[in-house]
Design an enzyme around this catalytic site. Structure first.
Site, short mmCIF file in Angstrom:
data_model
loop_
_atom_site.label_atom_id
_atom_site.label_comp_id
_atom_site.label_asym_id
_atom_site.label_seq_id
_atom_site.Cartn_x
_atom_site.Cartn_y
_atom_site.Cartn_z
N ARG A 166 16.55 44.20 55.70
CA ARG A 166 15.96 44.66 54.44
C ARG A 166 14.87 44.17 54.83
O ARG A 166 13.70 44.08 53.80
CB ARG A 166 16.59 44.26 53.20
CG ARG A 166 17.49 44.82 53.04
CD ARG A 166 18.28 46.71 52.39
NE ARG A 166 19.46 46.24 52.37
CZ ARG A 166 20.83 46.35 53.54
NH1 ARG A 166 20.63 46.37 54.57
NH2 ARG A 166 22.32 47.04 53.12
N SER A 239 20.71 49.31 45.40
CA SER A 239 21.34 47.42 45.21
C SER A 239 19.70 47.07 44.68
O SER A 239 18.76 47.73 45.78
CB SER A 239 21.41 46.90 46.30
OG SER A 239 22.41 47.53 47.18
N GLU A 335 14.80 43.99 45.83
CA GLU A 335 14.67 44.39 46.59
C GLU A 335 13.67 46.01 46.82
O GLU A 335 12.82 46.13 47.64
CB GLU A 335 16.12 45.14 47.21
CG GLU A 335 15.79 46.27 48.18
CD GLU A 335 17.05 46.16 48.05
OE1 GLU A 335 18.68 45.67 48.33
OE2 GLU A 335 17.86 47.55 48.87
P1 FAD Z 1 9.84 55.08 48.64
O1 FAD Z 1 11.50 54.61 47.80
O2 FAD Z 1 9.75 56.62 47.85
O3 FAD Z 1 9.04 53.89 49.11
C1 FAD Z 1 9.66 52.81 49.68
C2 FAD Z 1 9.02 51.99 49.98
O4 FAD Z 1 8.01 52.41 51.29
C3 FAD Z 1 7.30 52.07 49.32
O5 FAD Z 1 6.72 50.93 49.41
C4 FAD Z 1 6.33 52.86 49.62
O6 FAD Z 1 5.22 52.61 49.55
C5 FAD Z 1 7.16 52.98 51.22
N1 FAD Z 1 6.72 54.22 52.16
C6 FAD Z 1 7.55 55.54 51.73
N2 FAD Z 1 6.71 56.32 52.87
C7 FAD Z 1 6.46 55.28 53.73
C8 FAD Z 1 5.78 55.97 54.61
N3 FAD Z 1 5.87 57.39 55.72
N4 FAD Z 1 4.72 55.24 55.64
C9 FAD Z 1 4.44 53.85 54.96
N5 FAD Z 1 4.95 53.37 53.77
C10 FAD Z 1 5.98 54.07 53.79
N6 FAD Z 1 18.87 51.37 51.50
C11 FAD Z 1 19.84 51.00 51.74
O7 FAD Z 1 18.80 50.03 53.08
N7 FAD Z 1 20.37 50.64 52.68
C12 FAD Z 1 21.41 51.47 51.53
O8 FAD Z 1 22.59 51.78 51.79
C13 FAD Z 1 20.65 52.26 50.20
N8 FAD Z 1 21.75 52.82 49.14
C14 FAD Z 1 20.63 53.23 48.48
C15 FAD Z 1 21.81 54.23 47.36
C16 FAD Z 1 21.00 54.77 46.07
C17 FAD Z 1 22.13 55.69 45.14
C18 FAD Z 1 19.61 54.88 45.91
C19 FAD Z 1 18.92 55.61 44.73
C20 FAD Z 1 19.02 53.96 46.69
C21 FAD Z 1 20.07 53.16 47.79
N9 FAD Z 1 19.11 52.91 48.85
C22 FAD Z 1 19.86 51.60 50.09
C23 FAD Z 1 17.29 52.16 48.67
C24 FAD Z 1 16.68 53.17 49.16
O9 FAD Z 1 16.93 54.75 49.68
C25 FAD Z 1 15.79 53.30 51.28
O10 FAD Z 1 15.24 52.25 50.99
C26 FAD Z 1 15.49 54.41 51.71
O11 FAD Z 1 15.28 54.19 53.05
C27 FAD Z 1 13.78 54.52 50.21
O12 FAD Z 1 13.17 55.89 51.01
P2 FAD Z 1 12.31 56.50 50.16
O13 FAD Z 1 11.33 57.74 51.02
O14 FAD Z 1 13.21 56.98 49.18
O15 FAD Z 1 11.04 55.29 49.75
P1 NAP Z 2 30.93 46.33 49.43
O1 NAP Z 2 30.95 46.45 50.52
O2 NAP Z 2 31.37 46.49 47.78
O3 NAP Z 2 30.63 44.96 50.06
C1 NAP Z 2 29.58 43.77 49.38
C2 NAP Z 2 28.89 43.03 49.72
O4 NAP Z 2 29.12 42.34 50.84
C3 NAP Z 2 27.51 44.05 50.43
O5 NAP Z 2 26.26 43.68 50.31
C4 NAP Z 2 27.62 43.76 51.93
O6 NAP Z 2 26.55 43.05 52.60
C5 NAP Z 2 28.70 42.44 52.06
N1 NAP Z 2 29.78 42.95 53.10
C6 NAP Z 2 30.27 43.82 52.66
N2 NAP Z 2 31.67 43.53 54.13
C7 NAP Z 2 31.08 42.92 54.65
C8 NAP Z 2 31.20 41.92 56.05
N3 NAP Z 2 32.34 42.91 57.02
N4 NAP Z 2 30.24 41.79 56.84
C9 NAP Z 2 29.04 41.42 56.41
N5 NAP Z 2 28.92 41.48 54.85
C10 NAP Z 2 29.62 42.45 54.37
O7 NAP Z 2 28.96 46.45 49.36
P2 NAP Z 2 28.97 48.03 48.72
O8 NAP Z 2 27.93 47.67 47.81
O9 NAP Z 2 29.51 48.62 48.49
O10 NAP Z 2 27.43 48.13 49.37
C11 NAP Z 2 28.42 48.42 51.50
C12 NAP Z 2 27.17 48.88 51.39
O11 NAP Z 2 26.17 50.21 52.26
C13 NAP Z 2 26.48 47.80 52.11
O12 NAP Z 2 26.24 47.82 53.68
C14 NAP Z 2 24.97 47.90 51.27
O13 NAP Z 2 24.44 47.11 51.60
C15 NAP Z 2 24.60 49.47 51.47
N6 NAP Z 2 24.21 49.70 50.54
C16 NAP Z 2 23.10 49.87 50.00
C17 NAP Z 2 22.16 49.44 48.63
C18 NAP Z 2 20.76 49.76 48.66
O14 NAP Z 2 19.40 49.49 47.84
N7 NAP Z 2 19.77 48.50 49.79
C19 NAP Z 2 23.25 51.23 48.12
C20 NAP Z 2 23.57 50.89 47.68
C21 NAP Z 2 24.72 50.32 49.10
P3 NAP Z 2 24.80 44.26 52.96
O15 NAP Z 2 24.38 45.17 52.06
O16 NAP Z 2 24.69 43.01 53.40
O17 NAP Z 2 25.49 45.02 53.86
#
Ligand code: FAD
Ligand code: NAP
Length: 339
Positions: A166, A239, A335
């Site tokens: 991340r 998250s 995050e």
């Molecule tokens: P924004 O929120 O608009 O911006 C995020 C940051 O990036 C800000 O600092 C902004 O200034 C910068 N930015 C945006 N665009 C640019 C650009 N073109 N150039 C330079 N800087 C820029 N994240 C995960 O990693 N894994 C997941 O599974 C995941 N699941 C999610 C589920 C839900 C329901 C939600 C709401 C979020 C989730 N996220 C997840 C977080 C998010 O969706 C991601 O981080 C996504 O990449 C953000 O994109 P955005 O366009 O909305 O960015």
């Molecule tokens: P989950 O499957 O309930 O797992 C809980 C946590 O355990 C996750 O955060 C994941 O880490 C870790 N995990 C599970 N299985 C693993 C494995 N085999 N090896 C290493 N780490 C493991 O998680 P969840 O909340 O439903 O999300 C599923 C996936 O979607 C995850 O990868 C999560 O990161 C991603 N997600 C991200 C966001 C976001 O906003 N960043 C939101 C929703 C879902 P990791 O998170 O490091 O994978």
């Protein structure tokens, strides 16, 4: 196109928490010229430029005294294709999940585990988005960014981006790089990543014995829809905390106290703890205080029940962070990007 500047615009439709704050100025960039025009306009007004995509990783705690530029550029193209490996480039403003679905419709694998993540292509490298055992660094081929310090275009390869969990160089150098387009190496012969969460089991339950990338995507979308609140219905930014990485010694000490501790080895002697487990164990899951709360199905997700301010969400996050520190001696890092 000519850049359209709007004054005092509500950002409520532009952040998935649904927080009501105003941008002093707002514009949308459909191409590189509009990006440059926005940078010039912000400089002329003596204001910072704040770039956003889908607003799904933002926590806005006050009105934004800046020119907010939403990336709205569109376009996906195949750069090269050797029959097996296909290099694809997408503009920053493309909706991430639309792009993933486009790649799958072309029979290309690589992004299936990243299905249904909200936001845009341009923001994906910011935190090296990841899910279900895959991060974009695994298929990343390069990107083009504008260096806002000197106005020059710069090409980045994998090594230049310092991708980590991340994290990326772009996140560590806030305000410097404006990502314009991103390239991915995808494949017609994909190695699937199924050993994460219930993915393999769900495929088996469906009777799928030889899964395709599209099958994996379908199953992951179904799991995500069951577990995560849809921001259109309930404001959230996914998250809220990163999973903390701690020493094996600290993990062992915690395991003495909590035999059901969820921890994953990181390969470097460190252990990744599931932040959601810690928050759940501390009793926060389903907690609600007025308009803010912790989602009942997923303890890692803070929610806006309607009308919450960013400051209220931030205050709840700080309460949770302090409580986790006190109970487990573990520091949680937020995050979403805070403004
Ligand atoms: P924004 O929120 O608009 O911006 C995020 C940051 O990036 C800000 O600092 C902004 O200034 C910068 N930015 C945006 N665009 C640019 C650009 N073109 N150039 C330079 N800087 C820029 N994240 C995960 O990693 N894994 C997941 O599974 C995941 N699941 C999610 C589920 C839900 C329901 C939600 C709401 C979020 C989730 N996220 C997840 C977080 C998010 O969706 C991601 O981080 C996504 O990449 C953000 O994109 P955005 O366009 O909305 O960015
Ligand atoms: P989950 O499957 O309930 O797992 C809980 C946590 O355990 C996750 O955060 C994941 O880490 C870790 N995990 C599970 N299985 C693993 C494995 N085999 N090896 C290493 N780490 C493991 O998680 P969840 O909340 O439903 O999300 C599923 C996936 O979607 C995850 O990868 C999560 O990161 C991603 N997600 C991200 C966001 C976001 O906003 N960043 C939101 C929703 C879902 P990791 O998170 O490091 O994978």
């Amino acid at each position: 196109m000519i850049l359209q500047l709007q004054e005092r615009i509500s950002l409520k439709p532009y952040n998935t928490f649904g927080v009501e704050v105003a941008a002093r100025w707002f514009a949308q960039a459909h191409d590189d010229d509009e990006v440059r025009a926005a940078i010039a306009a912000a400089a002329e007004k003596g204001l910072p430029l704040m770039v956003i995509g889908g607003g799904s990783n933002l926590l806005l705690t006050r009105d934004v005294d800046a020119l907010v530029l939403r990336m709205a550029s569109r376009g996906v193209r195949v750069v090269s294709d050797d029959g097996e490996r296909v290099l694809v480039e997408a503009e920053a403003g493309e909706v991430w999940d639309d792009f993933v679905r486009w790649t799958l419709a072309q029979g290309l694998g690589g992004l299936e585990n990243l299905s249904l993540i909200p936001g845009t292509v341009g923001a994906a490298p910011m935190q090296n988005i990841g899910a279900y055992g895959v991060e974009i660094k695994d298929v990343f081929a390069g990107l083009t960014a504008l260096d806002r310090e000197c106005g020059e275009l710069r090409e980045f390869g994998l090594e230049d981006c310092a991708f980590a969990y991340r994290e990326s160089r772009f996140k560590r150098e806030p305000g410097r790089w404006l990502i314009l387009r991103v390239r991915f190496t995808l494949s017609r012969v994909t190695k699937l990543h199924l050993d994460y969460g219930p993915v393999r089991q769900r495929l088996a339950e469906e009777g799928v014995t030889a899964p395709t990338p599209a099958d994996v995507s379908r199953v992951i979308c179904a799991i995500r829809r069951e577990k995560l609140p849809d921001p259109v219905v309930l404001g959230n930014a996914g998250s809220f905390f990163k999973n903390p990485v701690v020493s094996a010694k600290q993990t062992e000490a915690l395991r003495q106290r909590y035999s059901d501790l969820v921890a994953y080895p990181q390969g470097d002697g460190q252990m990744k703890l599931a932040a959601g487990w810690l928050i759940d164990k501390a009793g926060w899951k389903g907690f609600r205080d007025g308009a803010v709360g912790v989602h009942a199905q997923q303890a890692l997700v803070l929610v806006n029940y309607g009308g919450a301010t960013g400051a209220q969400l931030h205050a709840l996050a700080k309460r949770i962070r302090d409580d986790i520190q006190q109970r487990f001696g573990v520091e949680l890092e937020m995050e979403p990007n805070l403004y």
